[in-house]
Design a protein around this motif. Sequence first.
Motif, PDB file in Angstrom:
ATOM      1  N   GLU A  95      91.173  49.361 -24.621  1.00  0.00           N
ATOM      2  CA  GLU A  95      90.274  50.306 -25.291  1.00  0.00           C
ATOM      3  C   GLU A  95      91.060  51.476 -25.889  1.00  0.00           C
ATOM      4  O   GLU A  95      90.836  51.876 -27.035  1.00  0.00           O
ATOM      5  N   LEU A  96      91.982  52.039 -25.091  1.00  0.00           N
ATOM      6  CA  LEU A  96      92.751  53.190 -25.579  1.00  0.00           C
ATOM      7  C   LEU A  96      93.662  52.780 -26.742  1.00  0.00           C
ATOM      8  O   LEU A  96      93.814  53.513 -27.720  1.00  0.00           O
ATOM      9  N   SER A  97      94.242  51.583 -26.630  1.00  0.00           N
ATOM     10  CA  SER A  97      95.119  51.091 -27.707  1.00  0.00           C
ATOM     11  C   SER A  97      94.311  50.907 -28.991  1.00  0.00           C
ATOM     12  O   SER A  97      94.741  51.304 -30.083  1.00  0.00           O
ATOM     13  N   GLY A 319      85.881  55.765 -16.929  1.00  0.00           N
ATOM     14  CA  GLY A 319      85.308  54.525 -16.393  1.00  0.00           C
ATOM     15  C   GLY A 319      85.277  53.434 -17.445  1.00  0.00           C
ATOM     16  O   GLY A 319      85.594  52.270 -17.169  1.00  0.00           O
ATOM     17  N   THR A 320      84.932  53.814 -18.667  1.00  0.00           N
ATOM     18  CA  THR A 320      84.852  52.811 -19.734  1.00  0.00           C
ATOM     19  C   THR A 320      86.183  52.643 -20.465  1.00  0.00           C
ATOM     20  O   THR A 320      86.407  51.628 -21.098  1.00  0.00           O
ATOM     21  N   LEU A 360      93.773  59.904  -9.459  1.00  0.00           N
ATOM     22  CA  LEU A 360      94.439  60.788 -10.422  1.00  0.00           C
ATOM     23  C   LEU A 360      93.957  60.566 -11.858  1.00  0.00           C
ATOM     24  O   LEU A 360      94.624  60.969 -12.799  1.00  0.00           O
ATOM     25  N   THR A 361      92.806  59.924 -12.014  1.00  0.00           N
ATOM     26  CA  THR A 361      92.370  59.579 -13.371  1.00  0.00           C
ATOM     27  C   THR A 361      92.101  60.821 -14.219  1.00  0.00           C
ATOM     28  O   THR A 361      92.315  60.794 -15.424  1.00  0.00           O
ATOM     29  N   TRP A 362      91.612  61.900 -13.620  1.00  0.00           N
ATOM     30  CA  TRP A 362      91.447  63.145 -14.366  1.00  0.00           C
ATOM     31  C   TRP A 362      91.456  64.303 -13.382  1.00  0.00           C
ATOM     32  O   TRP A 362      91.189  64.131 -12.189  1.00  0.00           O
ATOM     33  N   THR A 363      91.781  65.477 -13.904  1.00  0.00           N
ATOM     34  CA  THR A 363      91.867  66.672 -13.063  1.00  0.00           C
ATOM     35  C   THR A 363      91.388  67.873 -13.858  1.00  0.00           C
ATOM     36  O   THR A 363      91.835  68.089 -14.985  1.00  0.00           O
ATOM     37  N   ILE A 364      90.481  68.627 -13.280  1.00  0.00           N
ATOM     38  CA  ILE A 364      90.098  69.909 -13.885  1.00  0.00           C
ATOM     39  C   ILE A 364      90.551  71.014 -12.938  1.00  0.00           C
ATOM     40  O   ILE A 364      90.161  71.048 -11.769  1.00  0.00           O
ATOM     41  N   LEU A 365      91.395  71.873 -13.453  1.00  0.00           N
ATOM     42  CA  LEU A 365      91.869  73.014 -12.675  1.00  0.00           C
ATOM     43  C   LEU A 365      91.055  74.224 -13.112  1.00  0.00           C
ATOM     44  O   LEU A 365      90.998  74.534 -14.308  1.00  0.00           O
TER      45      LEU A 365
END
Lengths: 463, 373
Positions: A95-97, A319-320, A360-365
């Motif tokens: 998907e990202l590619s 997720g998608t 570790l898929t996403w992080t909000i600091l």
Amino acid sequence: MLEAWHLPGLTGAPAEWMEGRTRTGKRFRAPVLSAAEAGSVADAVLQATLAARRERTVEQIVNEIARAAARLTEEGLDATTARELLRAELGWSEELSRETLEGMGRAWTVESLTRLVESEFSSFAVLDGFVTDPGWTGPGRRSRRAIGPPVVLQVLAGNVPGVAITATIRALLVRSGVLCKLPESEPGLLPLFARLLAEQDPILGRAVAATWWPGGSFPAIWREWTKWAGAAVVYGGEHTLESVRAALPPDTEIITYGPKTGVAVVLPDSPAGAATELARDICAYDQQGCVSPRLVYVVGESVLAFVLTLAAALEEHTGTNPPPDPSEEEAVAIRAVRTAFEFGGYEHGRTSVEAPGDALTWTILIGDDDSVRTESLPRVVWVRSSPSVTSLEDVLRPLEGRIQTLGYAGTDGLEKLAEVGTRLRVGRVAPFGSMAWPPPDWRHDGRNQLLPLVNWTDFEVPE
Amino acid sequence: MTTSAGSRAELIDALTAELIAAFEAWPGKGSSWSEAVLDEWAMRVFRLQIEGIPTYRRYCESRGVGPEDVRSWREVPPVPTAAFRVVDLIVGGPEAARLTFRTSGTTQGRSARGRHLVRAPELYRASLRPTFRAYVLQEDVQAKIVTLPPSFTYDSASSLGWMLDDLRTGLGAGDGLSVATASGIDWQALASEVQRSLDTGRPLCLLGTTVGFAEWVDRMERDGGSAVRLPEGSVAMDTGGAKGRAGLQRADVARGLVGWLGLSPDRVFNEFGMTELLSQRYAAGEPPLPLRGPPWLRTRVLDPATLDELPDGDVGILSHFDLANAASVCAVLTEDRGRIVGDGIEWIGRTAGAPPRGCSLATAELLEARQHA
């Protein structure tokens, strides 16, 4: 083994190879060239460039480029190959590619390239020959013509996938040939494009040479190619720029695209869905772009409320569009910064973290002091509060000239934000959802894309 | 049921006393503790730690882990070493600390030094001495202990200084010597001790950093010193690794000590310790021999992305569990790479800082570049 090279003018099978690996461990190789071989390649590029100048109009060049580029994005074997390449080199998902190639590809169409040329030049004609200057007030008439140097040396050290192609297209549009040093992180896409271009138009295909050698080394090919460069285009940091500067004659034009960061501003009347759009911008290119938002300011609203919607949006998007695993170093660094924010919050209450547990898929600091800080880690953003749009100017002052894109959601204070962006020398102020995907005629690093490459010749004829 | 601060202090002190007794009763290498024994300790200690350290309690709560959820030392949530740079992790709060050790790390060039507050130096000692006796210097060897690094007197934030001082004064014949001065190592004094050992036949136990020993070996090579053969029973122990010094290999240093001092390779020990842990591991000989430690120090190797435990032999991130940390946090997630080797671990190295990717850089780096310019 990936073949990370496209070297017109190289005759015979290479005797010696250099091997590299991308961060995923994907092995690739490129031939070791002697000075003579590197010179033959450069000469082949020069001859093809001169032939293209004689035999192709810029309009024809645009058409051929667009046809070759379309094969990377329109369903078919070549597009599949391109996506598989990015997956193998970068560990990206299908998907990202696909999103990246299609997103970049929107700037490689006939329509987009025409828009780019016409936004910086009055028309194609001025790149094909002399065009009468209607504004001339002197005696007789004056006509003008623009053209790039015969050979542009491209050094790609820090960039996102596809940028090597974009840079090459820019050079071809101003009728320059290209000698390109490929980045270790993604060395495969430009050679693939160059092969497709060669199939489409053998002359243009021979006007592009690309290969790889280890960063920090200065092999014979580097010493040779720098002799041929009429200008250099450098994507990378200070070290890369210094090495190019040291190798080129002092009067050779060097156009640099240095690292930048993205800042997103949530205005008080931001619409529902803003977080979803921002999540898309954050995840584009796996947040590797200079256009990728890393620092988010929530103006006059509850930071926590926005963080929760952003967290939900990031969770849904990842997720998608499953992101690649972080490297070991990135994993450790993400945990370290999360720990600092989490334990700091327990201790003094001014910081906190939103993340999908230990994944570790996403992080909000979430931080609440006055320092400006972001991390260059994958899918990590820092969300802060700001009392007003105007106060952002002082907060972001340390980043003046270093912000590629200032994103926004909402309209309340938007004009002021644009003014702030101007004073901070931001390249682009754009809504969430389009931060990562600038239009074809955008001002990259706040500058024109083609004009810096050309030389103008004014032709004055008295009556 | 929660415990009041006063009774919690009594509980942790009583538990400390029990642990000291258990450590001192350990007969030495070759004797381990069963998983059940360790798990029992882990459950008791974990309960006290989350009751006595509010930040750790919140960390565990946010992961859905309460005292009832831990049945094994493996289930105790490990605290990343970065936490030591942000908060004080000690049962009873900072005022309960009798020692304050600081980490040397300035990771990524901006973090403050971390600190490990020690409530019970006796527990540190009770872990340190039996382990050192078991792996490095047997009790019946009356070696003279000579330490090279700065003593705790010079650097009262150094856990290494405290440790070496304790070994020097508490083991052997009690007549150990520090050759450290305020400005470095007194090389002449060190040479004199070597000569005295040769003259008297009394073995030497040399304790130093890898970097310090490397300098010694360099000096001997540079000055054209003579190789000697230290008396039987002599040992050397280095610790700390290359500390980022280009070209410095621990194995070269060990070979240098073997060559110059006439020690057999299995008498040159490497110590693995961290400011955040109060127990140590030791190895002798050429790498990758396993670093072994006492039964109250265990290590898991985790997948860096998922923190899942990896099979023995796979390289991952080291996560230690050390009962000598009873009054702080026992489970510590490091930034070190390593793997399980036999009944010990191989330490491979500190994880390098994440290199920048693409054309996006951390603002810290942008700003640094600007200051540079």
